[in-house]
Design a protein around this motif. Sequence first.
Motif, PDB file in Angstrom:
ATOM      1  N   PRO A  37      90.479  50.329   2.255  1.00  0.00           N
ATOM      2  CA  PRO A  37      89.923  49.701   1.058  1.00  0.00           C
ATOM      3  C   PRO A  37      89.242  50.681   0.123  1.00  0.00           C
ATOM      4  CG  PRO A  37      88.590  49.170   2.970  1.00  0.00           C
ATOM      5  CD  PRO A  37      89.752  49.962   3.463  1.00  0.00           C
ATOM      6  N   GLY A  38      89.703  50.712  -1.123  1.00  0.00           N
ATOM      7  CA  GLY A  38      89.032  51.433  -2.195  1.00  0.00           C
ATOM      8  C   GLY A  38      88.936  52.922  -2.014  1.00  0.00           C
ATOM      9  N   PRO A  39      88.605  53.628  -3.096  1.00  0.00           N
ATOM     10  CA  PRO A  39      88.472  55.085  -3.014  1.00  0.00           C
ATOM     11  C   PRO A  39      87.248  55.517  -2.208  1.00  0.00           C
ATOM     12  CG  PRO A  39      87.881  54.309  -5.208  1.00  0.00           C
ATOM     13  CD  PRO A  39      88.391  53.120  -4.436  1.00  0.00           C
ATOM     14  N   THR A  40      86.264  54.628  -2.071  1.00  0.00           N
ATOM     15  CA  THR A  40      85.068  54.980  -1.304  1.00  0.00           C
ATOM     16  C   THR A  40      85.309  54.847   0.189  1.00  0.00           C
ATOM     17  OG1 THR A  40      84.248  52.722  -1.474  1.00  0.00           O
ATOM     18  CG2 THR A  40      83.507  54.286  -3.151  1.00  0.00           C
ATOM     19  N   GLY A  41      86.392  54.172   0.591  1.00  0.00           N
ATOM     20  CA  GLY A  41      86.700  54.015   2.007  1.00  0.00           C
ATOM     21  C   GLY A  41      85.713  53.129   2.730  1.00  0.00           C
ATOM     22  N   VAL A  42      85.141  52.151   2.028  1.00  0.00           N
ATOM     23  CA  VAL A  42      84.181  51.246   2.646  1.00  0.00           C
ATOM     24  C   VAL A  42      84.845  50.516   3.805  1.00  0.00           C
ATOM     25  CG1 VAL A  42      84.665  49.314   1.090  1.00  0.00           C
ATOM     26  CG2 VAL A  42      82.441  49.485   2.153  1.00  0.00           C
ATOM     27  N   ARG A  43      84.094  50.250   4.848  1.00  0.00           N
ATOM     28  CA  ARG A  43      84.633  49.589   6.045  1.00  0.00           C
ATOM     29  C   ARG A  43      84.039  48.191   6.141  1.00  0.00           C
ATOM     30  NH1 ARG A  43      87.809  48.851  10.009  1.00  0.00           N
ATOM     31  NH2 ARG A  43      87.083  48.739  12.123  1.00  0.00           N
ATOM     32  N   PHE A  44      84.910  47.205   6.324  1.00  0.00           N
ATOM     33  CA  PHE A  44      84.472  45.819   6.457  1.00  0.00           C
ATOM     34  C   PHE A  44      84.549  45.408   7.923  1.00  0.00           C
ATOM     35  CE2 PHE A  44      86.179  46.073   2.148  1.00  0.00           C
ATOM     36  CZ  PHE A  44      85.141  45.537   1.420  1.00  0.00           C
ATOM     37  N   ASP A  45      83.396  45.119   8.523  1.00  0.00           N
ATOM     38  CA  ASP A  45      83.378  44.589   9.879  1.00  0.00           C
ATOM     39  C   ASP A  45      83.926  43.175   9.858  1.00  0.00           C
ATOM     40  OD1 ASP A  45      82.163  46.815  11.103  1.00  0.00           O
ATOM     41  OD2 ASP A  45      80.199  46.150  10.404  1.00  0.00           O
ATOM     42  N   LEU A  46      84.418  42.708  10.994  1.00  0.00           N
ATOM     43  CA  LEU A  46      84.947  41.348  11.069  1.00  0.00           C
ATOM     44  C   LEU A  46      83.881  40.307  10.778  1.00  0.00           C
ATOM     45  CD1 LEU A  46      87.307  41.511  14.177  1.00  0.00           C
ATOM     46  CD2 LEU A  46      87.949  41.336  11.774  1.00  0.00           C
ATOM     47  N   ILE A  47      82.629  40.631  11.081  1.00  0.00           N
ATOM     48  CA  ILE A  47      81.558  39.653  10.879  1.00  0.00           C
ATOM     49  C   ILE A  47      80.780  39.882   9.585  1.00  0.00           C
ATOM     50  CG2 ILE A  47      81.298  39.119  13.318  1.00  0.00           C
ATOM     51  CD1 ILE A  47      78.886  40.998  13.371  1.00  0.00           C
ATOM     52  N   ALA A  48      81.231  40.838   8.757  1.00  0.00           N
ATOM     53  CA  ALA A  48      80.594  41.042   7.460  1.00  0.00           C
ATOM     54  C   ALA A  48      80.789  39.785   6.619  1.00  0.00           C
ATOM     55  CB  ALA A  48      81.199  42.256   6.760  1.00  0.00           C
ATOM     56  N   ALA A  78      83.874  28.115  -2.112  1.00  0.00           N
ATOM     57  CA  ALA A  78      83.158  27.006  -1.464  1.00  0.00           C
ATOM     58  C   ALA A  78      81.917  27.485  -0.720  1.00  0.00           C
ATOM     59  CB  ALA A  78      84.085  26.268  -0.515  1.00  0.00           C
ATOM     60  N   GLU A  79      82.045  28.596   0.026  1.00  0.00           N
ATOM     61  CA  GLU A  79      80.915  29.075   0.825  1.00  0.00           C
ATOM     62  C   GLU A  79      81.127  30.516   1.238  1.00  0.00           C
ATOM     63  OE1 GLU A  79      80.552  27.025   4.550  1.00  0.00           O
ATOM     64  OE2 GLU A  79      82.702  27.019   4.870  1.00  0.00           O
ATOM     65  N   THR A  80      80.052  31.151   1.647  1.00  0.00           N
ATOM     66  CA  THR A  80      80.120  32.508   2.170  1.00  0.00           C
ATOM     67  C   THR A  80      80.905  32.495   3.468  1.00  0.00           C
ATOM     68  OG1 THR A  80      77.996  33.057   1.184  1.00  0.00           O
ATOM     69  CG2 THR A  80      78.718  34.425   3.020  1.00  0.00           C
ATOM     70  N   GLN A  81      81.801  33.460   3.612  1.00  0.00           N
ATOM     71  CA  GLN A  81      82.629  33.510   4.817  1.00  0.00           C
ATOM     72  C   GLN A  81      82.701  34.936   5.345  1.00  0.00           C
ATOM     73  OE1 GLN A  81      86.266  31.371   5.007  1.00  0.00           O
ATOM     74  NE2 GLN A  81      85.747  30.030   3.318  1.00  0.00           N
ATOM     75  N   SER A  82      82.975  35.050   6.630  1.00  0.00           N
ATOM     76  CA  SER A  82      83.148  36.368   7.229  1.00  0.00           C
ATOM     77  C   SER A  82      84.555  36.880   6.929  1.00  0.00           C
ATOM     78  CB  SER A  82      82.931  36.298   8.740  1.00  0.00           C
ATOM     79  OG  SER A  82      83.995  35.599   9.354  1.00  0.00           O
ATOM     80  N   VAL A  83      84.749  38.167   7.129  1.00  0.00           N
ATOM     81  CA  VAL A  83      86.059  38.770   6.921  1.00  0.00           C
ATOM     82  C   VAL A  83      87.093  38.104   7.840  1.00  0.00           C
ATOM     83  CG1 VAL A  83      87.371  40.916   7.128  1.00  0.00           C
ATOM     84  CG2 VAL A  83      85.078  40.949   6.149  1.00  0.00           C
ATOM     85  N   ALA A  84      86.708  37.826   9.078  1.00  0.00           N
ATOM     86  CA  ALA A  84      87.627  37.180  10.026  1.00  0.00           C
ATOM     87  C   ALA A  84      88.010  35.779   9.550  1.00  0.00           C
ATOM     88  CB  ALA A  84      86.991  37.109  11.414  1.00  0.00           C
ATOM     89  N   GLU A  85      87.041  35.027   9.027  1.00  0.00           N
ATOM     90  CA  GLU A  85      87.330  33.678   8.523  1.00  0.00           C
ATOM     91  C   GLU A  85      88.254  33.732   7.314  1.00  0.00           C
ATOM     92  OE1 GLU A  85      83.313  31.157   9.568  1.00  0.00           O
ATOM     93  OE2 GLU A  85      83.223  32.591   7.916  1.00  0.00           O
ATOM     94  N   LEU A  86      88.050  34.715   6.459  1.00  0.00           N
ATOM     95  CA  LEU A  86      88.915  34.855   5.288  1.00  0.00           C
ATOM     96  C   LEU A  86      90.342  35.186   5.700  1.00  0.00           C
ATOM     97  CD1 LEU A  86      86.572  36.801   2.853  1.00  0.00           C
ATOM     98  CD2 LEU A  86      87.372  34.441   2.619  1.00  0.00           C
ATOM     99  N   ALA A  87      90.492  36.061   6.686  1.00  0.00           N
ATOM    100  CA  ALA A  87      91.832  36.418   7.161  1.00  0.00           C
ATOM    101  C   ALA A  87      92.545  35.195   7.738  1.00  0.00           C
ATOM    102  CB  ALA A  87      91.752  37.530   8.203  1.00  0.00           C
ATOM    103  N   ALA A  88      91.809  34.410   8.497  1.00  0.00           N
ATOM    104  CA  ALA A  88      92.409  33.200   9.078  1.00  0.00           C
ATOM    105  C   ALA A  88      92.714  32.170   7.999  1.00  0.00           C
ATOM    106  CB  ALA A  88      91.468  32.597  10.125  1.00  0.00           C
ATOM    107  N   GLY A  89      91.795  31.977   7.073  1.00  0.00           N
ATOM    108  CA  GLY A  89      91.983  30.988   6.020  1.00  0.00           C
ATOM    109  C   GLY A  89      93.115  31.331   5.073  1.00  0.00           C
ATOM    110  N   ALA A  90      93.308  32.620   4.793  1.00  0.00           N
ATOM    111  CA  ALA A  90      94.368  33.059   3.891  1.00  0.00           C
ATOM    112  C   ALA A  90      95.674  33.311   4.635  1.00  0.00           C
ATOM    113  CB  ALA A  90      93.937  34.324   3.160  1.00  0.00           C
ATOM    114  N   ASP A  91      95.627  33.245   5.966  1.00  0.00           N
ATOM    115  CA  ASP A  91      96.794  33.510   6.813  1.00  0.00           C
ATOM    116  C   ASP A  91      97.373  34.900   6.522  1.00  0.00           C
ATOM    117  OD1 ASP A  91      98.550  32.920   8.864  1.00  0.00           O
ATOM    118  OD2 ASP A  91     100.033  31.991   7.535  1.00  0.00           O
ATOM    119  N   LEU A  92      96.450  35.884   6.482  1.00  0.00           N
ATOM    120  CA  LEU A  92      96.825  37.273   6.227  1.00  0.00           C
ATOM    121  C   LEU A  92      96.278  38.154   7.342  1.00  0.00           C
ATOM    122  CD1 LEU A  92      95.898  37.556   2.432  1.00  0.00           C
ATOM    123  CD2 LEU A  92      98.204  37.456   3.397  1.00  0.00           C
ATOM    124  N   PRO A  93      96.935  39.277   7.607  1.00  0.00           N
ATOM    125  CA  PRO A  93      96.394  40.211   8.590  1.00  0.00           C
ATOM    126  C   PRO A  93      95.031  40.749   8.137  1.00  0.00           C
ATOM    127  CG  PRO A  93      98.671  40.758   8.057  1.00  0.00           C
ATOM    128  CD  PRO A  93      98.234  39.697   7.092  1.00  0.00           C
TER     129      PRO A  93
END
Length: 137
Positions: A37-48, A78-93
């Motif tokens: 992700p991005g030029p800064t290489g930020v890392r998103f934890d699953l629970i972020a 609708a609401e704040t979600q974790s990275v894992a919830e977003l992946a599941a909700g969007a059906d994306l890896p």
Amino acid sequence: MTEDRTGPPGQPGSQWYDDEAGPLVRPYAMTGGRTKPGPTGVRFDLIALVTLHTGAMDIGDDTSLGPEHLALIDLCRAETQSVAELAAGADLPVGVVRVLLGDLLELGRVTVSRPVPPAQLPDERILREVIEGLRAL
């Protein structure tokens, strides 16, 4: 002779078509070939926790966002979600979601609250001593 790779089942190129899902899009196509992700290489934890930025509620006719970006924005609306919830909700890896969230973060569409690293959490022994001290009062 070039084969059509997007045709319906039974036609040449049908390996790129799923009977239930329709045309398949490879993850690298959704991220423009990027794996980080991005030029800064930020890392998103699953629970972020990902929150839609207040100024990003109305995206209007923004053509810089792809359909996957818009799907993530809709899920965060609708609401704040974790990275894992977003992946599941969007059906994306998860890897794809991390790259797309990096784009949204750079565009100022979302804010991310990262979890506190375990090394920065107070020691359990200290917390027990505080509890015992409070009980003694």
